[in-house]
Design a protein around this motif. Structure first.
Motif, PDB file in Angstrom:
ATOM      1  N   GLN A  15       0.830  -1.199   0.000  1.00 26.88           N
ATOM      2  CA  GLN A  15       0.000   0.000   0.000  1.00 26.88           C
ATOM      3  C   GLN A  15       0.867   1.253   0.000  1.00 26.88           C
ATOM      4  OE1 GLN A  15      -2.493  -0.565   3.424  1.00 26.88           O
ATOM      5  NE2 GLN A  15      -4.084  -1.619   2.260  1.00 26.88           N
ATOM      6  N   LYS A  16       1.960   1.224   0.753  1.00 25.68           N
ATOM      7  CA  LYS A  16       2.864   2.382   0.817  1.00 25.68           C
ATOM      8  C   LYS A  16       3.573   2.619  -0.514  1.00 25.68           C
ATOM      9  CE  LYS A  16       4.076   2.068   5.708  1.00 25.68           C
ATOM     10  NZ  LYS A  16       5.176   1.815   6.650  1.00 25.68           N
ATOM     11  N   THR A  17       3.966   1.534  -1.170  1.00 26.40           N
ATOM     12  CA  THR A  17       4.762   1.643  -2.400  1.00 26.40           C
ATOM     13  C   THR A  17       3.921   1.597  -3.672  1.00 26.40           C
ATOM     14  OG1 THR A  17       5.140  -0.744  -2.457  1.00 26.40           O
ATOM     15  CG2 THR A  17       6.782   0.607  -1.312  1.00 26.40           C
ATOM     16  N   GLY A  18       2.647   1.310  -3.546  1.00 26.06           N
ATOM     17  CA  GLY A  18       1.773   1.243  -4.710  1.00 26.06           C
ATOM     18  C   GLY A  18       1.874  -0.067  -5.479  1.00 26.06           C
ATOM     19  N   GLN A  19       2.437  -1.096  -4.848  1.00 23.37           N
ATOM     20  CA  GLN A  19       2.560  -2.409  -5.481  1.00 23.37           C
ATOM     21  C   GLN A  19       1.345  -3.271  -5.123  1.00 23.37           C
ATOM     22  OE1 GLN A  19       4.873  -3.684  -7.507  1.00 23.37           O
ATOM     23  NE2 GLN A  19       6.137  -1.841  -7.499  1.00 23.37           N
ATOM     24  N   PRO A  20       0.760  -3.949  -6.107  1.00 25.32           N
ATOM     25  CA  PRO A  20      -0.344  -4.860  -5.782  1.00 25.32           C
ATOM     26  C   PRO A  20       0.192  -6.099  -5.054  1.00 25.32           C
ATOM     27  CG  PRO A  20       0.184  -5.004  -8.106  1.00 25.32           C
ATOM     28  CD  PRO A  20       1.044  -3.902  -7.539  1.00 25.32           C
ATOM     29  N   VAL A  21      -0.537  -6.543  -4.037  1.00 23.71           N
ATOM     30  CA  VAL A  21      -0.166  -7.720  -3.259  1.00 23.71           C
ATOM     31  C   VAL A  21      -1.373  -8.645  -3.210  1.00 23.71           C
ATOM     32  CG1 VAL A  21       0.586  -8.576  -1.017  1.00 23.71           C
ATOM     33  CG2 VAL A  21       1.443  -6.383  -1.850  1.00 23.71           C
ATOM     34  N   ARG A  22      -1.115  -9.943  -3.475  1.00 19.34           N
ATOM     35  CA  ARG A  22      -2.217 -10.910  -3.387  1.00 19.34           C
ATOM     36  C   ARG A  22      -1.661 -12.279  -3.021  1.00 19.34           C
ATOM     37  NH1 ARG A  22      -2.776 -14.084  -8.121  1.00 19.34           N
ATOM     38  NH2 ARG A  22      -1.435 -13.321  -9.791  1.00 19.34           N
ATOM     39  N   PHE A  23      -2.518 -13.097  -2.436  1.00 20.04           N
ATOM     40  CA  PHE A  23      -2.164 -14.462  -2.069  1.00 20.04           C
ATOM     41  C   PHE A  23      -2.983 -15.406  -2.934  1.00 20.04           C
ATOM     42  CE2 PHE A  23      -2.705 -18.330   0.509  1.00 20.04           C
ATOM     43  CZ  PHE A  23      -1.374 -18.653   0.695  1.00 20.04           C
ATOM     44  N   ASP A  24      -2.324 -16.370  -3.556  1.00 24.66           N
ATOM     45  CA  ASP A  24      -2.987 -17.317  -4.455  1.00 24.66           C
ATOM     46  C   ASP A  24      -2.803 -18.735  -3.921  1.00 24.66           C
ATOM     47  OD1 ASP A  24      -4.140 -18.679  -6.536  1.00 24.66           O
ATOM     48  OD2 ASP A  24      -2.720 -17.983  -8.060  1.00 24.66           O
ATOM     49  N   ARG A  25      -3.875 -19.350  -3.448  1.00 23.84           N
ATOM     50  CA  ARG A  25      -3.841 -20.707  -2.907  1.00 23.84           C
ATOM     51  C   ARG A  25      -3.704 -21.769  -3.992  1.00 23.84           C
ATOM     52  NH1 ARG A  25      -6.820 -20.664   2.403  1.00 23.84           N
ATOM     53  NH2 ARG A  25      -7.560 -18.541   2.538  1.00 23.84           N
ATOM     54  N   ARG A  26      -4.075 -21.450  -5.201  1.00 25.06           N
ATOM     55  CA  ARG A  26      -4.081 -22.438  -6.278  1.00 25.06           C
ATOM     56  C   ARG A  26      -2.678 -22.925  -6.627  1.00 25.06           C
ATOM     57  NH1 ARG A  26      -6.907 -19.297 -10.804  1.00 25.06           N
ATOM     58  NH2 ARG A  26      -5.735 -17.682  -9.754  1.00 25.06           N
ATOM     59  N   HIS A  27      -1.663 -22.133  -6.319  1.00 23.23           N
ATOM     60  CA  HIS A  27      -0.287 -22.500  -6.655  1.00 23.23           C
ATOM     61  C   HIS A  27       0.450 -23.070  -5.451  1.00 23.23           C
ATOM     62  CE1 HIS A  27      -0.202 -21.010 -10.744  1.00 23.23           C
ATOM     63  NE2 HIS A  27      -0.899 -19.982 -10.328  1.00 23.23           N
ATOM     64  N   GLY A  28      -0.257 -23.847  -4.648  1.00 24.74           N
ATOM     65  CA  GLY A  28       0.380 -24.469  -3.496  1.00 24.74           C
ATOM     66  C   GLY A  28      -0.410 -25.687  -3.076  1.00 24.74           C
ATOM     67  N   HIS A  29       0.206 -26.494  -2.259  1.00 21.63           N
ATOM     68  CA  HIS A  29      -0.463 -27.689  -1.753  1.00 21.63           C
ATOM     69  C   HIS A  29      -0.705 -27.518  -0.265  1.00 21.63           C
ATOM     70  CE1 HIS A  29       0.121 -29.758  -5.508  1.00 21.63           C
ATOM     71  NE2 HIS A  29       1.407 -29.443  -5.493  1.00 21.63           N
ATOM     72  N   GLY A  30      -1.851 -27.973   0.205  1.00 19.85           N
ATOM     73  CA  GLY A  30      -2.162 -27.871   1.622  1.00 19.85           C
ATOM     74  C   GLY A  30      -2.288 -26.431   2.048  1.00 19.85           C
ATOM     75  N   SER A  31      -1.463 -26.030   2.998  1.00 21.86           N
ATOM     76  CA  SER A  31      -1.544 -24.672   3.534  1.00 21.86           C
ATOM     77  C   SER A  31      -0.589 -23.713   2.820  1.00 21.86           C
ATOM     78  CB  SER A  31      -1.208 -24.695   5.019  1.00 21.86           C
ATOM     79  OG  SER A  31       0.083 -25.240   5.214  1.00 21.86           O
ATOM     80  N   HIS A  32       0.121 -24.173   1.800  1.00 24.03           N
ATOM     81  CA  HIS A  32       1.061 -23.339   1.068  1.00 24.03           C
ATOM     82  C   HIS A  32       0.358 -22.597  -0.063  1.00 24.03           C
ATOM     83  CE1 HIS A  32       3.794 -25.957   3.161  1.00 24.03           C
ATOM     84  NE2 HIS A  32       4.838 -25.315   2.705  1.00 24.03           N
ATOM     85  N   GLY A  33       0.938 -21.489  -0.476  1.00 20.47           N
ATOM     86  CA  GLY A  33       0.423 -20.726  -1.598  1.00 20.47           C
ATOM     87  C   GLY A  33       1.454 -19.709  -2.027  1.00 20.47           C
ATOM     88  N   ARG A  34       1.137 -18.968  -3.079  1.00 24.95           N
ATOM     89  CA  ARG A  34       2.050 -17.946  -3.581  1.00 24.95           C
ATOM     90  C   ARG A  34       1.593 -16.579  -3.113  1.00 24.95           C
ATOM     91  NH1 ARG A  34       3.496 -19.284  -9.871  1.00 24.95           N
ATOM     92  NH2 ARG A  34       4.800 -21.093  -9.422  1.00 24.95           N
ATOM     93  N   LEU A  35       2.551 -15.813  -2.628  1.00 20.53           N
ATOM     94  CA  LEU A  35       2.307 -14.434  -2.248  1.00 20.53           C
ATOM     95  C   LEU A  35       2.976 -13.559  -3.300  1.00 20.53           C
ATOM     96  CD1 LEU A  35       1.208 -12.403  -0.153  1.00 20.53           C
ATOM     97  CD2 LEU A  35       3.454 -12.519   0.944  1.00 20.53           C
ATOM     98  N   TYR A  36       2.173 -12.772  -4.002  1.00 21.09           N
ATOM     99  CA  TYR A  36       2.673 -11.907  -5.062  1.00 21.09           C
ATOM    100  C   TYR A  36       2.844 -10.493  -4.534  1.00 21.09           C
ATOM    101  CZ  TYR A  36       1.556 -15.496  -8.502  1.00 21.09           C
ATOM    102  OH  TYR A  36       1.520 -16.661  -9.226  1.00 21.09           O
ATOM    103  N   TYR A  37       3.974  -9.894  -4.882  1.00 20.72           N
ATOM    104  CA  TYR A  37       4.256  -8.489  -4.583  1.00 20.72           C
ATOM    105  C   TYR A  37       4.660  -7.864  -5.904  1.00 20.72           C
ATOM    106  CZ  TYR A  37       6.537  -4.388  -2.534  1.00 20.72           C
ATOM    107  OH  TYR A  37       6.899  -3.103  -2.206  1.00 20.72           O
ATOM    108  N   GLY A  38       3.729  -7.164  -6.522  1.00 26.51           N
ATOM    109  CA  GLY A  38       3.962  -6.678  -7.877  1.00 26.51           C
ATOM    110  C   GLY A  38       4.032  -7.871  -8.817  1.00 26.51           C
ATOM    111  N   THR A  39       5.124  -7.990  -9.562  1.00 26.08           N
ATOM    112  CA  THR A  39       5.290  -9.103 -10.493  1.00 26.08           C
ATOM    113  C   THR A  39       6.112 -10.233  -9.884  1.00 26.08           C
ATOM    114  OG1 THR A  39       7.258  -8.078 -11.459  1.00 26.08           O
ATOM    115  CG2 THR A  39       5.137  -7.622 -12.529  1.00 26.08           C
ATOM    116  N   ARG A  40       6.658 -10.022  -8.702  1.00 25.39           N
ATOM    117  CA  ARG A  40       7.496 -11.031  -8.045  1.00 25.39           C
ATOM    118  C   ARG A  40       6.637 -11.858  -7.092  1.00 25.39           C
ATOM    119  NH1 ARG A  40      13.074  -9.419  -8.878  1.00 25.39           N
ATOM    120  NH2 ARG A  40      13.604 -11.061  -7.403  1.00 25.39           N
ATOM    121  N   PHE A  41       7.096 -13.066  -6.780  1.00 31.12           N
ATOM    122  CA  PHE A  41       6.332 -13.902  -5.863  1.00 31.12           C
ATOM    123  C   PHE A  41       7.254 -14.772  -5.032  1.00 31.12           C
ATOM    124  CE2 PHE A  41       6.812 -16.616  -9.560  1.00 31.12           C
ATOM    125  CZ  PHE A  41       7.074 -17.867  -9.011  1.00 31.12           C
ATOM    126  N   THR A  42       6.704 -15.265  -3.931  1.00 32.41           N
ATOM    127  CA  THR A  42       7.374 -16.231  -3.081  1.00 32.41           C
ATOM    128  C   THR A  42       6.338 -17.227  -2.593  1.00 32.41           C
ATOM    129  OG1 THR A  42       8.876 -16.502  -1.196  1.00 32.41           O
ATOM    130  CG2 THR A  42       7.084 -14.923  -0.926  1.00 32.41           C
TER     131      THR A  42
END
Length: 70
Positions: A15-42
């Motif tokens: 929010q401070k930097t203007g980057q979109p952030v979202r969590f996507d459960r579809r790209h993980g198994h169980g309780s894991h998922g992808r956290l996107y920060y702009g175009t990068r993810f972990t």
């Protein structure tokens, strides 16, 4: 810091930097998922468990942010 705390802090930083952030459960198994920060993810593991310092640094590196910014 737990996974949910990490997610909240990254969202706040986005929010401070203007980057979109979202969590996507579809790209993980169980309780894991992808956290996107702009175009990068972990992969975010179980959001209820603690994140070790090494994993925290690696996740921040993948998102191209500094752990100090959180």
């Amino acid at each position: 810091m737990t996974g949910s705390e990490f997610e909240k802090r990254v969202k706040r930083l986005g929010q401070k930097t203007g980057q979109p952030v979202r969590f996507d459960r579809r790209h993980g198994h169980g309780s894991h998922g992808r956290l996107y920060y702009g175009t990068r993810f972990t992969t975010l593991k179980d959001r209820k468990k603690e994140i070790g310092i090494g994993l925290l640094k690696a996740m921040c590196l993948q998102l191209d942010i500094s752990p100090d910014d959180l």
